[in-house]
Write an enzyme that holds these catalytic residues in place. Structure first.
Site, mmCIF file in Angstrom:
data_model
loop_
_atom_site.group_PDB
_atom_site.id
_atom_site.type_symbol
_atom_site.label_atom_id
_atom_site.label_comp_id
_atom_site.label_asym_id
_atom_site.label_seq_id
_atom_site.Cartn_x
_atom_site.Cartn_y
_atom_site.Cartn_z
ATOM 1 N N SER A 1 -10.639 -0.018 3.252
ATOM 2 C CA SER A 1 -9.960 -0.211 4.539
ATOM 3 C C SER A 1 -9.472 1.138 5.065
ATOM 4 O O SER A 1 -8.817 1.889 4.348
ATOM 5 C CB SER A 1 -8.746 -1.133 4.370
ATOM 6 O OG SER A 1 -9.176 -2.397 3.965
ATOM 7 N N GLU B 1 -4.799 3.787 5.995
ATOM 8 C CA GLU B 1 -4.649 3.454 4.570
ATOM 9 C C GLU B 1 -5.329 4.539 3.737
ATOM 10 O O GLU B 1 -4.835 4.959 2.706
ATOM 11 C CB GLU B 1 -5.279 2.095 4.266
ATOM 12 C CG GLU B 1 -5.168 1.731 2.795
ATOM 13 C CD GLU B 1 -5.410 0.257 2.516
ATOM 14 O OE1 GLU B 1 -5.028 -0.600 3.341
ATOM 15 O OE2 GLU B 1 -6.006 -0.028 1.459
ATOM 16 N N ARG C 1 0.821 -1.234 0.000
ATOM 17 C CA ARG C 1 0.000 0.000 0.000
ATOM 18 C C ARG C 1 0.852 1.280 0.000
ATOM 19 O O ARG C 1 0.509 2.283 0.618
ATOM 20 C CB ARG C 1 -0.953 0.025 1.214
ATOM 21 C CG ARG C 1 -1.952 -1.069 1.244
ATOM 22 C CD ARG C 1 -2.861 -1.133 0.020
ATOM 23 N NE ARG C 1 -3.606 -2.366 0.057
ATOM 24 C CZ ARG C 1 -3.199 -3.509 -0.518
ATOM 25 N NH1 ARG C 1 -2.092 -3.543 -1.240
ATOM 26 N NH2 ARG C 1 -3.911 -4.598 -0.409
HETATM 27 C C1 LIG Z 1 -15.557 -0.559 -1.038
HETATM 28 C C2 LIG Z 1 -14.068 -0.337 -1.239
HETATM 29 C C3 LIG Z 1 -13.227 -1.426 -1.292
HETATM 30 C C4 LIG Z 1 -11.860 -1.229 -1.489
HETATM 31 N N1 LIG Z 1 -11.046 -2.339 -1.528
HETATM 32 C C5 LIG Z 1 -9.724 -2.186 -1.742
HETATM 33 C C6 LIG Z 1 -8.846 -3.336 -1.803
HETATM 34 O O1 LIG Z 1 -9.270 -4.466 -1.705
HETATM 35 N N2 LIG Z 1 -7.523 -3.099 -1.996
HETATM 36 C C7 LIG Z 1 -7.004 -1.861 -2.131
HETATM 37 O O2 LIG Z 1 -5.788 -1.715 -2.326
HETATM 38 N N3 LIG Z 1 -7.800 -0.752 -2.061
HETATM 39 C C8 LIG Z 1 -9.143 -0.891 -1.884
HETATM 40 N N4 LIG Z 1 -9.942 0.215 -1.816
HETATM 41 C C9 LIG Z 1 -9.337 1.561 -1.897
HETATM 42 C C10 LIG Z 1 -9.301 2.163 -3.294
HETATM 43 O O3 LIG Z 1 -10.314 1.630 -4.104
HETATM 44 C C11 LIG Z 1 -7.959 1.969 -4.007
HETATM 45 O O4 LIG Z 1 -6.901 2.487 -3.239
HETATM 46 C C12 LIG Z 1 -7.970 2.653 -5.386
HETATM 47 O O5 LIG Z 1 -6.858 2.206 -6.099
HETATM 48 C C13 LIG Z 1 -7.976 4.179 -5.310
HETATM 49 O O6 LIG Z 1 -8.194 4.689 -6.625
HETATM 50 P P1 LIG Z 1 -8.955 6.071 -6.843
HETATM 51 O O7 LIG Z 1 -8.967 6.358 -8.301
HETATM 52 O O8 LIG Z 1 -10.286 6.051 -6.199
HETATM 53 O O9 LIG Z 1 -7.984 7.066 -6.100
HETATM 54 P P2 LIG Z 1 -8.380 8.410 -5.333
HETATM 55 O O10 LIG Z 1 -9.084 8.032 -4.061
HETATM 56 O O11 LIG Z 1 -9.048 9.343 -6.251
HETATM 57 O O12 LIG Z 1 -6.933 8.960 -4.991
HETATM 58 C C14 LIG Z 1 -6.083 8.277 -4.074
HETATM 59 C C15 LIG Z 1 -4.730 8.992 -4.070
HETATM 60 O O13 LIG Z 1 -4.120 8.798 -5.347
HETATM 61 C C16 LIG Z 1 -3.820 10.061 -5.961
HETATM 62 N N5 LIG Z 1 -4.029 9.889 -7.393
HETATM 63 C C17 LIG Z 1 -5.154 9.483 -8.043
HETATM 64 N N6 LIG Z 1 -4.929 9.391 -9.349
HETATM 65 C C18 LIG Z 1 -3.643 9.744 -9.550
HETATM 66 C C19 LIG Z 1 -2.785 9.825 -10.696
HETATM 67 N N7 LIG Z 1 -3.234 9.553 -11.923
HETATM 68 N N8 LIG Z 1 -1.496 10.214 -10.525
HETATM 69 C C20 LIG Z 1 -1.020 10.513 -9.285
HETATM 70 N N9 LIG Z 1 -1.786 10.460 -8.173
HETATM 71 C C21 LIG Z 1 -3.072 10.062 -8.304
HETATM 72 C C22 LIG Z 1 -4.752 11.059 -5.327
HETATM 73 O O14 LIG Z 1 -4.191 12.358 -5.389
HETATM 74 C C23 LIG Z 1 -4.841 10.511 -3.896
HETATM 75 O O15 LIG Z 1 -3.732 10.942 -3.142
HETATM 76 C C24 LIG Z 1 -11.324 0.068 -1.635
HETATM 77 C C25 LIG Z 1 -12.198 1.165 -1.590
HETATM 78 C C26 LIG Z 1 -13.556 0.979 -1.410
HETATM 79 C C27 LIG Z 1 -14.461 2.162 -1.394
#
Ligand SMILES: Cc1cc2nc3c(=O)[nH]c(=O)nc-3n(C[C@H](O)[C@H](O)[C@H](O)COP(=O)(O)OP(=O)(O)OC[C@H]3O[C@@H](n4cnc5c(N)ncnc54)[C@H](O)[C@@H]3O)c2cc1C
Length: 327
Positions: A226, A296, A176
């Protein structure tokens, strides 16, 4: 530069509409977050880069957002230009065994694309909401795998060197964690290396992962996945459950009774409610077990700028020394 100059100059970049005071709760899975002073959704990779170059050249604070599934946004919102990757970074190209995609593509879409092409390696991603970009930043993973297993190279925008390609090794993926969390790189697209496999077998594995997810996590409720990282080899959910925290509440923020490492927004929760719950959990887990839980979910608040640094005490930098978890 005042607000109207910012709107005019961003508008002149031909990056689509510039929205003012856009509620970020509309762009997060937690349904929490105050307004972004400016919000843009550029419609192509070159438009995203134009927006990034402009904020850099004018020293304007900015924040890049994917699907908003791993962030807790301050109730005060962000005095920054928030740039969404949702529209402009959507390309997908399959050239077996490689899959290249823009960082705004949803992980679930990538998993389905790989399955259709008979490529294995992305089955784990079927149950992770969010974009490829967010997944690179977090080294997102599940079901025993994570992004590090498939990423070959990433195209990044780097404020000092512009657009360039980096090999996966430069991204320093760990559990992570990645170099994206400590450098102001923006991921534009990535090339993943997969392996040939029978599509039926791939689909079976994905169905299995989804079924497990549906029975073990509060899918469909407003949350950000998480809340705390697993303090390996321990599990955060098990520790939080052991202190009897399931059902704990701060106004509309509630610890899920299905999975103790999830906090649910029951409707009107504010970021401050989630922070209070997180602090309470962290303190009691520490008193009961001696383990300090680390978030996380990422805190996005004032002062964020282009650096992705965070200021709430829960998110003190690793290596900075331990802070009292109950202060
Ligand atoms: C129901 C649920 C279940 C989940 N299960 C998991 C799981 O099993 N495993 C897991 O690892 N995660 C899980 N997550 C967390 C999440 O889905 C992941 O971390 C996902 O990869 C985040 O992507 P996002 O586009 O939503 O990022 P965002 O929430 O939009 O951004 C997260 C971070 O990344 C940065 N960011 C986004 N895009 C870019 C880019 N292109 N370049 C640079 N920085 C960027 C943002 O500035 C921010 O700091 C879960 C979330 C939910 C709601």
């Amino acid at each position: 530069m005042d607000a109207s100059q910012i709107i005019d100059q961003l508008g002149a970049l031909d990056i689509g509409a510039v929205r003012q005071d856009e509620p970020l709760r509309r762009h997060t899975s937690f349904k929490i977050g105050g307004p972004a002073k400016f919000f843009v959704e550029p419609e192509s990779q070159s438009a995203v880069v134009r927006a990034l170059n402009w904020v850099r050249d004018h020293h304007i604070p900015y924040f890049i957002i994917g699907q908003g599934t791993n962030i807790l946004v301050s109730d005060q919102g962000l005095d920054a230009v928030v740039i969404s990757t949702a529209r402009g970074l959507k390309s997908i190209e399959v050239e077996a065994p490689y899959l290249s995609a823009g960082s705004g593509v949803l992980l679930t879409k990538l998993a389905h694309t790989a399955a259709r092409a008979g490529l294995t390696g992305l089955e784990f991603a079927i149950s992770i909401p969010g974009t490829l970009g967010g997944a690179l930043v977090m080294n997102a993973g599940a079901h025993g795998s994570s992004m590090v297993a498939v990423v070959e190279r990433v195209t990044v925008w780097d404020p000092f060197h512009g657009v360039r390609e980096i090999p996966a090794s430069e991204a320093e993926f760990e559990y992570r964690k990645s170099r994206f969390q400590k450098t102001p790189w923006i991921a534009l697209d990535a090339r993943l290396k997969l392996s040939p496999e029978d599509p039926v077998k791939i689909r079976e594995t994905m169905s299995h992962h989804m079924a497990y997810r549906l029975q073990s996590q509060p899918v469909g409720e407003a949350n950000a996945g998480s809340i705390f990282k697993n303090p390996l080899p321990e599990f955060a959910g098990r520790l939080i459950e052991s202190i009897g925290a399931k059902g704990w509440r701060e106004n509309d923020a509630e610890v899920s009774s299905l999975h103790a490492n999830f906090i649910i927004n029951r409707g009107g929760a504010k970021a401050i409610d989630v922070l209070r719950l997180m602090r309470r959990i962290r303190c009691v887990v520490y008193q009961a077990t001696g383990v300090i839980l680390r978030p996380e979910v990422r805190w996005i608040g004032p002062g964020e700028g282009g650096t992705n640094t965070t200021w709430d005490n829960l998110w003190y930098a690793e290596g900075e020394g331990l802070r009292e978890p109950c202060e």
